[in-house]
Structures are given as C-alpha cells and as structure tokens.
Design a protein around this motif. Structure first.
Motif, PDB file in Angstrom:
ATOM      1  N   ALA A   1       0.819  -1.212   0.000  1.00 44.16           N
ATOM      2  CA  ALA A   1       0.000   0.000   0.000  1.00 44.16           C
ATOM      3  C   ALA A   1       0.852   1.261   0.000  1.00 44.16           C
ATOM      4  O   ALA A   1       0.535   2.235  -0.677  1.00 44.16           O
ATOM      5  CB  ALA A   1      -0.935  -0.009   1.204  1.00 44.16           C
ATOM      6  N   SER A   2       1.935   1.272   0.779  1.00 42.86           N
ATOM      7  CA  SER A   2       2.727   2.494   0.924  1.00 42.86           C
ATOM      8  C   SER A   2       3.764   2.682  -0.182  1.00 42.86           C
ATOM      9  O   SER A   2       3.980   3.798  -0.655  1.00 42.86           O
ATOM     10  CB  SER A   2       3.433   2.504   2.288  1.00 42.86           C
ATOM     11  OG  SER A   2       4.338   1.410   2.401  1.00 42.86           O
ATOM     12  N   LYS A   3       4.399   1.577  -0.614  1.00 47.47           N
ATOM     13  CA  LYS A   3       5.470   1.682  -1.617  1.00 47.47           C
ATOM     14  C   LYS A   3       5.021   1.277  -3.018  1.00 47.47           C
ATOM     15  O   LYS A   3       5.654   1.642  -4.005  1.00 47.47           O
ATOM     16  CB  LYS A   3       6.653   0.790  -1.220  1.00 47.47           C
ATOM     17  CG  LYS A   3       7.370   1.193   0.047  1.00 47.47           C
ATOM     18  CD  LYS A   3       8.544   0.267   0.332  1.00 47.47           C
ATOM     19  CE  LYS A   3       9.592   0.320  -0.773  1.00 47.47           C
ATOM     20  NZ  LYS A   3      10.800  -0.482  -0.431  1.00 47.47           N
ATOM     21  N   GLY A   4       3.937   0.503  -3.063  1.00 48.82           N
ATOM     22  CA  GLY A   4       3.521  -0.081  -4.333  1.00 48.82           C
ATOM     23  C   GLY A   4       4.053  -1.498  -4.448  1.00 48.82           C
ATOM     24  O   GLY A   4       5.099  -1.828  -3.877  1.00 48.82           O
ATOM     25  N   TYR A   5       3.333  -2.317  -5.180  1.00 45.99           N
ATOM     26  CA  TYR A   5       3.716  -3.729  -5.314  1.00 45.99           C
ATOM     27  C   TYR A   5       5.075  -3.877  -5.993  1.00 45.99           C
ATOM     28  O   TYR A   5       5.953  -4.594  -5.519  1.00 45.99           O
ATOM     29  CB  TYR A   5       2.644  -4.473  -6.107  1.00 45.99           C
ATOM     30  CG  TYR A   5       2.960  -5.928  -6.376  1.00 45.99           C
ATOM     31  CD1 TYR A   5       2.784  -6.875  -5.385  1.00 45.99           C
ATOM     32  CD2 TYR A   5       3.426  -6.332  -7.619  1.00 45.99           C
ATOM     33  CE1 TYR A   5       3.064  -8.220  -5.624  1.00 45.99           C
ATOM     34  CE2 TYR A   5       3.716  -7.666  -7.875  1.00 45.99           C
ATOM     35  CZ  TYR A   5       3.530  -8.607  -6.864  1.00 45.99           C
ATOM     36  OH  TYR A   5       3.820  -9.930  -7.113  1.00 45.99           O
ATOM     37  N   ALA A   6       5.283  -3.194  -7.119  1.00 47.59           N
ATOM     38  CA  ALA A   6       6.517  -3.348  -7.885  1.00 47.59           C
ATOM     39  C   ALA A   6       7.740  -2.895  -7.088  1.00 47.59           C
ATOM     40  O   ALA A   6       8.817  -3.498  -7.198  1.00 47.59           O
ATOM     41  CB  ALA A   6       6.419  -2.576  -9.196  1.00 47.59           C
ATOM     42  N   ALA A   7       7.581  -1.847  -6.284  1.00 46.27           N
ATOM     43  CA  ALA A   7       8.717  -1.296  -5.540  1.00 46.27           C
ATOM     44  C   ALA A   7       9.010  -2.047  -4.251  1.00 46.27           C
ATOM     45  O   ALA A   7      10.028  -1.802  -3.600  1.00 46.27           O
ATOM     46  CB  ALA A   7       8.466   0.178  -5.224  1.00 46.27           C
ATOM     47  N   THR A   8       8.132  -2.953  -3.862  1.00 42.55           N
ATOM     48  CA  THR A   8       8.327  -3.734  -2.641  1.00 42.55           C
ATOM     49  C   THR A   8       9.016  -5.045  -2.977  1.00 42.55           C
ATOM     50  O   THR A   8       8.544  -5.791  -3.832  1.00 42.55           O
ATOM     51  CB  THR A   8       6.981  -4.026  -1.958  1.00 42.55           C
ATOM     52  OG1 THR A   8       6.342  -2.798  -1.604  1.00 42.55           O
ATOM     53  CG2 THR A   8       7.175  -4.862  -0.704  1.00 42.55           C
ATOM     54  N   SER A   9      10.111  -5.319  -2.311  1.00 37.19           N
ATOM     55  CA  SER A   9      10.843  -6.565  -2.552  1.00 37.19           C
ATOM     56  C   SER A   9      10.582  -7.563  -1.429  1.00 37.19           C
ATOM     57  O   SER A   9      10.121  -7.195  -0.339  1.00 37.19           O
ATOM     58  CB  SER A   9      12.346  -6.296  -2.636  1.00 37.19           C
ATOM     59  OG  SER A   9      12.847  -5.890  -1.362  1.00 37.19           O
ATOM     60  N   ILE A  10      10.895  -8.805  -1.704  1.00 33.40           N
ATOM     61  CA  ILE A  10      10.806  -9.838  -0.678  1.00 33.40           C
ATOM     62  C   ILE A  10      11.709  -9.478   0.501  1.00 33.40           C
ATOM     63  O   ILE A  10      11.357  -9.676   1.661  1.00 33.40           O
ATOM     64  CB  ILE A  10      11.196 -11.217  -1.260  1.00 33.40           C
ATOM     65  CG1 ILE A  10      10.092 -11.725  -2.192  1.00 33.40           C
ATOM     66  CG2 ILE A  10      11.459 -12.225  -0.150  1.00 33.40           C
ATOM     67  CD1 ILE A  10       8.783 -12.071  -1.497  1.00 33.40           C
ATOM     68  N   ARG A  11      12.865  -8.897   0.190  1.00 32.30           N
ATOM     69  CA  ARG A  11      13.781  -8.482   1.264  1.00 32.30           C
ATOM     70  C   ARG A  11      13.143  -7.409   2.138  1.00 32.30           C
ATOM     71  O   ARG A  11      13.288  -7.434   3.369  1.00 32.30           O
ATOM     72  CB  ARG A  11      15.085  -7.972   0.664  1.00 32.30           C
ATOM     73  CG  ARG A  11      16.064  -7.443   1.708  1.00 32.30           C
ATOM     74  CD  ARG A  11      17.375  -7.019   1.079  1.00 32.30           C
ATOM     75  NE  ARG A  11      18.101  -8.169   0.572  1.00 32.30           N
ATOM     76  CZ  ARG A  11      19.310  -8.098   0.024  1.00 32.30           C
ATOM     77  NH1 ARG A  11      19.895  -6.898  -0.118  1.00 32.30           N
ATOM     78  NH2 ARG A  11      19.922  -9.177  -0.411  1.00 32.30           N
ATOM     79  N   ASP A  12      12.440  -6.455   1.524  1.00 32.30           N
ATOM     80  CA  ASP A  12      11.748  -5.415   2.295  1.00 32.30           C
ATOM     81  C   ASP A  12      10.771  -6.035   3.292  1.00 32.30           C
ATOM     82  O   ASP A  12      10.709  -5.633   4.462  1.00 32.30           O
ATOM     83  CB  ASP A  12      10.960  -4.483   1.368  1.00 32.30           C
ATOM     84  CG  ASP A  12      11.835  -3.632   0.481  1.00 32.30           C
ATOM     85  OD1 ASP A  12      12.989  -3.364   0.850  1.00 32.30           O
ATOM     86  OD2 ASP A  12      11.358  -3.253  -0.614  1.00 32.30           O
ATOM     87  N   ILE A  13      10.001  -6.985   2.798  1.00 22.82           N
ATOM     88  CA  ILE A  13       8.985  -7.620   3.651  1.00 22.82           C
ATOM     89  C   ILE A  13       9.648  -8.402   4.775  1.00 22.82           C
ATOM     90  O   ILE A  13       9.248  -8.320   5.944  1.00 22.82           O
ATOM     91  CB  ILE A  13       8.079  -8.539   2.802  1.00 22.82           C
ATOM     92  CG1 ILE A  13       7.346  -7.729   1.726  1.00 22.82           C
ATOM     93  CG2 ILE A  13       7.072  -9.272   3.694  1.00 22.82           C
ATOM     94  CD1 ILE A  13       6.673  -8.570   0.663  1.00 22.82           C
ATOM     95  N   ALA A  14      10.684  -9.159   4.426  1.00 21.46           N
ATOM     96  CA  ALA A  14      11.388  -9.955   5.437  1.00 21.46           C
ATOM     97  C   ALA A  14      12.011  -9.062   6.509  1.00 21.46           C
ATOM     98  O   ALA A  14      11.932  -9.365   7.713  1.00 21.46           O
ATOM     99  CB  ALA A  14      12.461 -10.804   4.763  1.00 21.46           C
ATOM    100  N   GLN A  15      12.621  -7.962   6.096  1.00 21.18           N
ATOM    101  CA  GLN A  15      13.227  -7.042   7.060  1.00 21.18           C
ATOM    102  C   GLN A  15      12.182  -6.437   7.988  1.00 21.18           C
ATOM    103  O   GLN A  15      12.431  -6.247   9.175  1.00 21.18           O
ATOM    104  CB  GLN A  15      13.976  -5.930   6.319  1.00 21.18           C
ATOM    105  CG  GLN A  15      15.283  -6.388   5.696  1.00 21.18           C
ATOM    106  CD  GLN A  15      15.998  -5.266   4.955  1.00 21.18           C
ATOM    107  OE1 GLN A  15      15.391  -4.252   4.610  1.00 21.18           O
ATOM    108  NE2 GLN A  15      17.288  -5.457   4.704  1.00 21.18           N
ATOM    109  N   GLN A  16      11.013  -6.150   7.434  1.00 19.39           N
ATOM    110  CA  GLN A  16       9.935  -5.574   8.243  1.00 19.39           C
ATOM    111  C   GLN A  16       9.520  -6.539   9.348  1.00 19.39           C
ATOM    112  O   GLN A  16       9.197  -6.111  10.459  1.00 19.39           O
ATOM    113  CB  GLN A  16       8.735  -5.272   7.336  1.00 19.39           C
ATOM    114  CG  GLN A  16       7.590  -4.579   8.025  1.00 19.39           C
ATOM    115  CD  GLN A  16       7.646  -3.072   7.856  1.00 19.39           C
ATOM    116  OE1 GLN A  16       8.603  -2.525   7.330  1.00 19.39           O
ATOM    117  NE2 GLN A  16       6.619  -2.400   8.314  1.00 19.39           N
ATOM    118  N   VAL A  17       9.546  -7.822   9.039  1.00 18.37           N
ATOM    119  CA  VAL A  17       9.115  -8.834  10.003  1.00 18.37           C
ATOM    120  C   VAL A  17      10.272  -9.287  10.905  1.00 18.37           C
ATOM    121  O   VAL A  17      10.045  -9.798  11.994  1.00 18.37           O
ATOM    122  CB  VAL A  17       8.512 -10.061   9.265  1.00 18.37           C
ATOM    123  CG1 VAL A  17       8.016 -11.114  10.237  1.00 18.37           C
ATOM    124  CG2 VAL A  17       7.357  -9.615   8.371  1.00 18.37           C
ATOM    125  N   GLY A  18      11.514  -9.069  10.430  1.00 20.31           N
ATOM    126  CA  GLY A  18      12.668  -9.497  11.207  1.00 20.31           C
ATOM    127  C   GLY A  18      13.086 -10.923  10.931  1.00 20.31           C
ATOM    128  O   GLY A  18      13.533 -11.632  11.846  1.00 20.31           O
TER     129      GLY A  18
END
Length: 199
Positions: free
Chosen positions: A27-44
């Motif tokens: 929602a905030s960055k957009g699907y294309a700009a969001t990487s798997i690494r971004d998501i993983a880092q957010q969760v730790g």
C-alpha cells in the motif's frame, strides 16, 4: 505434544506477520517497488525464511487482497444485520462499515481500493477482481432495492457511490473534524437528497 502445538502456533502467527507487513508495504510503496527483502526485514526474518510461508510475492499479494476483501465483507454484513429493512438505511449502514474498514488501522485496507488491481494484468488482475466480485454483489443488491428514478442507471449509481467512498483515503485526515461515520453519512445524503423525493 504441547511444544509441537506451540511451534505450529508460532509459525501461524509469523505467517500473519508476514502477510500484514506485505500488505502495508504494498500500500505504501507499491507492489513493484516492494521486494521480498523489504517484507522480510519488516518482520525481522531472513528473505529465504519468508518462502517457508509464501511461495512468491504474487502469492502474498493475492492473499493480502483476499484478507482485505474478507474484512470489509464481514464488517458490512454485520452492519446490515442490524440495519433494519429501509433501503436507504441499509445503504447508509453498508457505506459506514465500508469506510470504517477502509479508513481504519488495518494494513489490508489500501490493498482493496479499485486503483490497486489496475496496476496488474492477466491472471493476477483477473484473480483480484474475482476476489471482490462477491463483495460488490452486496452493493448491487442494496442498490437494486432503492427507489431510484427510472432515468437513473443502478449500475452507474452503484459505481459512483463506491467511487466516492473509495476516494476518501486520498484526502481523509485521521483525527480531523470528519470521521468515517460522518463522511459516509455525507456521501449517502448527497445522493439520497437528489434521488429520493421522500428524503
């Protein structure tokens, strides 16, 4: 035995954490700009560990969207269960519940706006639209029950109403003078006062 159940529960909770993080980033960055690494880092967690829960970023998208549709559907159905039988009152109740979810704290809310599927093509877009078909059917039935003038297209009215509701995240200010309840009332009244002679 208890330890095994606890481990399963932890995995389930972590899966939900991944899904919520993905929804918020989409929602905030957009699907294309969001990487798997971004998501993983957010969760730790490590990027590779994320694939234990979801096979791909696309799978994350589809489940996040399905979760958002489910949340707003449940909220609207609960509101309608208490709304009585008057057609305009039922539309108002549905709109109020819709905005309470859309403008609320859920990370899934922005993933269900109409603008979101427009960024995709092919089967992904088709799946996103199928997921929301059942929800939009609720509004089709609500609009069909309204005493609209014969010259008014129920389909165009429904799309206009949903469009007005779904545009609110672009200008809504949390903590301001307007609340989801007052906004929903204002939007419905703007239509009703023009279309219902008895209003």
């Amino acid at each position: 035995m208890a330890k095994g159940k606890a481990a399963l529960s932890d995995r389930g909770n972590r899966r939900d954490d991944v899904l919520e993080a993905a929804a918020g980033l989409f929602a905030s960055k957009g699907y294309a700009a969001t990487s798997i690494r971004d998501i993983a880092q957010q969760v730790g967690i490590l990027s590779g560990s994320l694939y234990y829960h979801f096979a791909s970023k696309e799978a994350l998208l589809l489940e996040a969207h399905a979760r958002g549709v489910s949340q707003v559907t449940e909220a609207v159905e609960a509101a309608l269960a208490e709304a009585g039988k008057a057609p305009w009152d039922r539309v108002a109740a549905a709109c109020r519940a819709h905005l309470e979810v859309l403008l609320g704290p859920s990370p899934f809310s922005q993933v269900i706006t109409p603008q979101f599927p427009s960024h995709f093509d092919g089967e992904v877009r088709a799946t996103l639209l199928r997921q929301r078909d059942g929800y939009e059917a609720i509004f089709r039935d609500l609009v069909a029950a309204l005493p609209l003038p014969g010259a008014v297209s129920p389909g165009i009215f429904r799309l206009s109403l949903l469009g007005a509701l779904n545009w609110t995240p672009t200008w809504y200010q949390p903590g301001g003078s307007e609340t989801p309840v007052s906004i929903a009332r204002g939007i419905v009244d703007a239509f009703r006062l023009q279309l219902d002679p008895a209003a």
